[in-house]
Motif scaffolding. Structure first.
Motif, PDB file in Angstrom:
ATOM      1  N   MET A 139       1.237  -1.126  -0.207  1.00 51.57           N
ATOM      2  CA  MET A 139       0.155   0.230   0.186  1.00 51.57           C
ATOM      3  C   MET A 139       0.534   1.199  -0.154  1.00 51.57           C
ATOM      4  O   MET A 139       0.641   2.012  -0.562  1.00 51.57           O
ATOM      5  N   ALA A 140       1.950   1.122   0.573  1.00 46.43           N
ATOM      6  CA  ALA A 140       2.649   2.101   0.545  1.00 46.43           C
ATOM      7  C   ALA A 140       3.662   2.396  -0.943  1.00 46.43           C
ATOM      8  O   ALA A 140       3.743   3.851  -1.201  1.00 46.43           O
ATOM      9  N   VAL A 141       3.578   1.818  -1.344  1.00 50.18           N
ATOM     10  CA  VAL A 141       4.825   1.804  -2.717  1.00 50.18           C
ATOM     11  C   VAL A 141       3.781   2.104  -3.529  1.00 50.18           C
ATOM     12  O   VAL A 141       3.594   3.356  -4.657  1.00 50.18           O
ATOM     13  N   LYS A 142       2.222   1.650  -3.368  1.00 48.64           N
ATOM     14  CA  LYS A 142       1.429   2.400  -4.299  1.00 48.64           C
ATOM     15  C   LYS A 142       0.548   3.752  -4.416  1.00 48.64           C
ATOM     16  O   LYS A 142       0.754   4.206  -5.238  1.00 48.64           O
ATOM     17  N   ALA A 143       1.250   3.919  -3.024  1.00 48.95           N
ATOM     18  CA  ALA A 143       0.956   5.386  -2.815  1.00 48.95           C
ATOM     19  C   ALA A 143       1.607   6.271  -3.391  1.00 48.95           C
ATOM     20  O   ALA A 143       1.795   7.512  -4.327  1.00 48.95           O
ATOM     21  N   VAL A 144       3.407   5.991  -3.666  1.00 49.83           N
ATOM     22  CA  VAL A 144       3.917   6.399  -4.043  1.00 49.83           C
ATOM     23  C   VAL A 144       3.535   6.375  -5.526  1.00 49.83           C
ATOM     24  O   VAL A 144       4.134   7.793  -6.213  1.00 49.83           O
ATOM     25  N   ALA A 145       3.174   5.017  -6.341  1.00 45.71           N
ATOM     26  CA  ALA A 145       3.189   5.564  -7.407  1.00 45.71           C
ATOM     27  C   ALA A 145       2.396   6.382  -8.355  1.00 45.71           C
ATOM     28  O   ALA A 145       2.308   6.081  -8.897  1.00 45.71           O
ATOM     29  N   ASP A 146       1.108   5.772  -7.185  1.00 50.41           N
ATOM     30  CA  ASP A 146       0.541   6.758  -7.536  1.00 50.41           C
ATOM     31  C   ASP A 146       0.537   8.472  -7.955  1.00 50.41           C
ATOM     32  O   ASP A 146       0.140   8.899  -8.436  1.00 50.41           O
ATOM     33  N   GLY A 147       1.142   8.754  -6.782  1.00 49.49           N
ATOM     34  CA  GLY A 147       1.856  10.458  -7.499  1.00 49.49           C
ATOM     35  C   GLY A 147       2.850  10.351  -8.263  1.00 49.49           C
ATOM     36  O   GLY A 147       2.643  11.794  -8.605  1.00 49.49           O
ATOM     37  N   GLN A 148       3.598   9.225  -8.400  1.00 48.08           N
ATOM     38  CA  GLN A 148       4.287   9.691 -10.272  1.00 48.08           C
ATOM     39  C   GLN A 148       3.569   9.593 -10.981  1.00 48.08           C
ATOM     40  O   GLN A 148       3.405  10.411 -11.552  1.00 48.08           O
ATOM     41  N   TYR A 149       1.965   8.936 -11.005  1.00 51.08           N
ATOM     42  CA  TYR A 149       1.447   8.795 -12.333  1.00 51.08           C
ATOM     43  C   TYR A 149       0.253   9.535 -11.938  1.00 51.08           C
ATOM     44  O   TYR A 149      -0.185  10.710 -13.663  1.00 51.08           O
ATOM     45  N   ALA A 150       0.417  10.490 -11.396  1.00 53.81           N
ATOM     46  CA  ALA A 150      -0.885  11.690 -11.252  1.00 53.81           C
ATOM     47  C   ALA A 150      -0.300  12.862 -12.123  1.00 53.81           C
ATOM     48  O   ALA A 150      -0.736  13.635 -12.567  1.00 53.81           O
TER      49      ALA A 150
ATOM     50  N   PHE B 116      -0.735  -1.525 -10.264  1.00 58.91           N
ATOM     51  CA  PHE B 116      -0.774   0.204 -10.181  1.00 58.91           C
ATOM     52  C   PHE B 116      -1.266   0.420 -11.563  1.00 58.91           C
ATOM     53  O   PHE B 116      -1.341  -0.790 -12.457  1.00 58.91           O
ATOM     54  N   GLY B 117      -1.682   1.703 -11.337  1.00 58.10           N
ATOM     55  CA  GLY B 117      -1.807   2.192 -12.982  1.00 58.10           C
ATOM     56  C   GLY B 117      -3.107   2.539 -12.929  1.00 58.10           C
ATOM     57  O   GLY B 117      -3.658   2.844 -14.079  1.00 58.10           O
ATOM     58  N   GLY B 118      -3.938   2.095 -12.225  1.00 55.58           N
ATOM     59  CA  GLY B 118      -5.691   2.951 -11.926  1.00 55.58           C
ATOM     60  C   GLY B 118      -5.714   4.784 -11.478  1.00 55.58           C
ATOM     61  O   GLY B 118      -5.044   5.275 -11.841  1.00 55.58           O
ATOM     62  N   GLY B 119      -6.962   4.894 -11.516  1.00 51.86           N
ATOM     63  CA  GLY B 119      -7.498   5.956 -11.522  1.00 51.86           C
ATOM     64  C   GLY B 119      -7.349   6.625 -12.420  1.00 51.86           C
ATOM     65  O   GLY B 119      -7.484   6.835 -13.410  1.00 51.86           O
ATOM     66  N   ASP B 120      -7.055   8.122 -12.381  1.00 51.77           N
ATOM     67  CA  ASP B 120      -6.805   9.090 -12.991  1.00 51.77           C
ATOM     68  C   ASP B 120      -5.636   8.332 -14.196  1.00 51.77           C
ATOM     69  O   ASP B 120      -6.013   8.972 -15.361  1.00 51.77           O
ATOM     70  N   ALA B 121      -4.414   7.671 -14.611  1.00 53.44           N
ATOM     71  CA  ALA B 121      -3.737   7.536 -14.933  1.00 53.44           C
ATOM     72  C   ALA B 121      -4.489   6.716 -16.007  1.00 53.44           C
ATOM     73  O   ALA B 121      -4.843   6.375 -17.669  1.00 53.44           O
TER      74      ALA B 121
END
Length: 332
Positions: free
Chosen positions: A56-67, A116-121
């Protein structure tokens, strides 16, 4: 009998960036390598499969990069997009500014190593596909682990396909996916076939993650040489599988019966860690009687050169040509 592994011993050496690719492509490769010659992405270590908090911590970082990446697309995307909910699956429906292919649908599965890669990406990628093909694109924002391991993503893929079939005839549908999305695109069609659903007009697999057992040659030969994906994703694969057999065709479509699948476009690069996935999938499709074309790009790592290079444009044009051919044939 010796337990010693047999193979080719390679002395320590520097693998130069190829002079056979464009200057833009070489610059893209160079940006992903340290001054010491180490791929920057090699510094990332995924948590163990059972470490859900770590994931979950890694996903949070990845989400920030995708954003950040999505913000960089601001002003370049012309299509409109509406997000709908169909049961458990979220679908981003992107409509192009100029419709080139009437009544045609492109179902897109995003990449992101199955995690990773869901949401806004995913939403932005649906708009990119709609812009590229001039057709309505359904970006499938499938559920992912650690919260939702297999078969959640495949269930979502099936729900999305059934939804699209309600408003588009199969001969006017193309299914595509990059990397992990290629896994889901192919696995979905295997399951759709088993459930007696009609096949779409075409399938696009871009460096697909179709073998979660990682048995192919390029997982060794291109390890570290692929500056985008320098090492194994086995921890991701095990997290995604949630204890299921990695060799099952719904997790590794390479090992399935591919008979009856639609014409397929496959892409990889000579430096892609997933090169073996792609070339083996191509051969498997051909053996099972499927019309399949393979495009391998010189020096290209996993996912392309990540920018506006001649090679990236060449790939986009080839995909557009394939989609145009399939859509033209379907309209006859």
């Amino acid at each position: 009998m010796s337990d010693r592994k047999h193979g080719v011993a390679i002395p320590a050496r520097l693998v130069p960036f190829p002079a056979s690719v464009s200057p833009e492509a070489r610059a893209s490769l160079a940006r992903l390598v340290s001054e010491e010659g180490e791929p920057l992405n090699a510094s990332y270590t995924m948590p163990l499969p059972e470490d859900h908090a770590g994931w979950m911590a890694v996903k949070a970082v990845a989400d920030g990069q995708y954003a950040t990446a999505v913000k960089g697309l601001a002003g370049t995307l012309r299509s409109s997009v509406e997000t709908i909910q169909n049961g458990d699956v979220t679908i981003h429906v992107a409509t192009p500014e100029t419709m080139l292919k009437a009544d045609f649908a492109y179902i897109d599965f995003h990449g992101g190593a199955l995690v990773f890669g869901g949401g806004d990406a995913c939403r932005a990628q649906a708009r990119m596909q709609a812009d590229q093909h001039g057709a309505v694109c359904y970006g499938v924002d499938y559920r992912m682990p650690p919260e939702h391991p297999y078969p959640a993503a495949l269930d979502d893929a099936m729900a999305a396909y059934r939804h699209v079939l309600k408003s588009h005839v199969p001969s006017r549908i193309i299914v595509g996916g990059r990397s992990a999305g290629g896994n889901l695109a192919a696995a979905m069609l295997l399951r759709a076939k088993a459930e007696a659903l009609p096949m779409p007009a075409g399938l696009i697999l871009l460096s697909p993650q179709v073998d979660l057992t990682e048995s192919g040659d390029s997982f060794q030969v291109n390890r570290t040489v692929d500056v985008v994906l320098p090492g194994s994703l086995m921890r991701n694969n095990l997290l995604y599988a949630g204890g299921a057999d990695l060799s099952h065709p719904y997790l590794s479509p390479l090992f399935g019966d591919l008979t009856g699948l639609p014409p397929t476009f496959l892409q990889s690069g000579t430096r892609d860690l997933f090169l073996s996935n792609t070339v083996r999938m191509h051969r498997a499709l051909r053996r099972d009687g499927v019309d399949a074309e393979l495009h391998v790009f010189e020096g290209m790592p996993h996912g392309g050169f990540m920018g506006n290079t001649p090679e990236d444009r060449d790939l986009a044009e080839e995909i557009f040509r394939f989609v145009s051919r399939i859509s033209g044939e379907a309209s006859r």
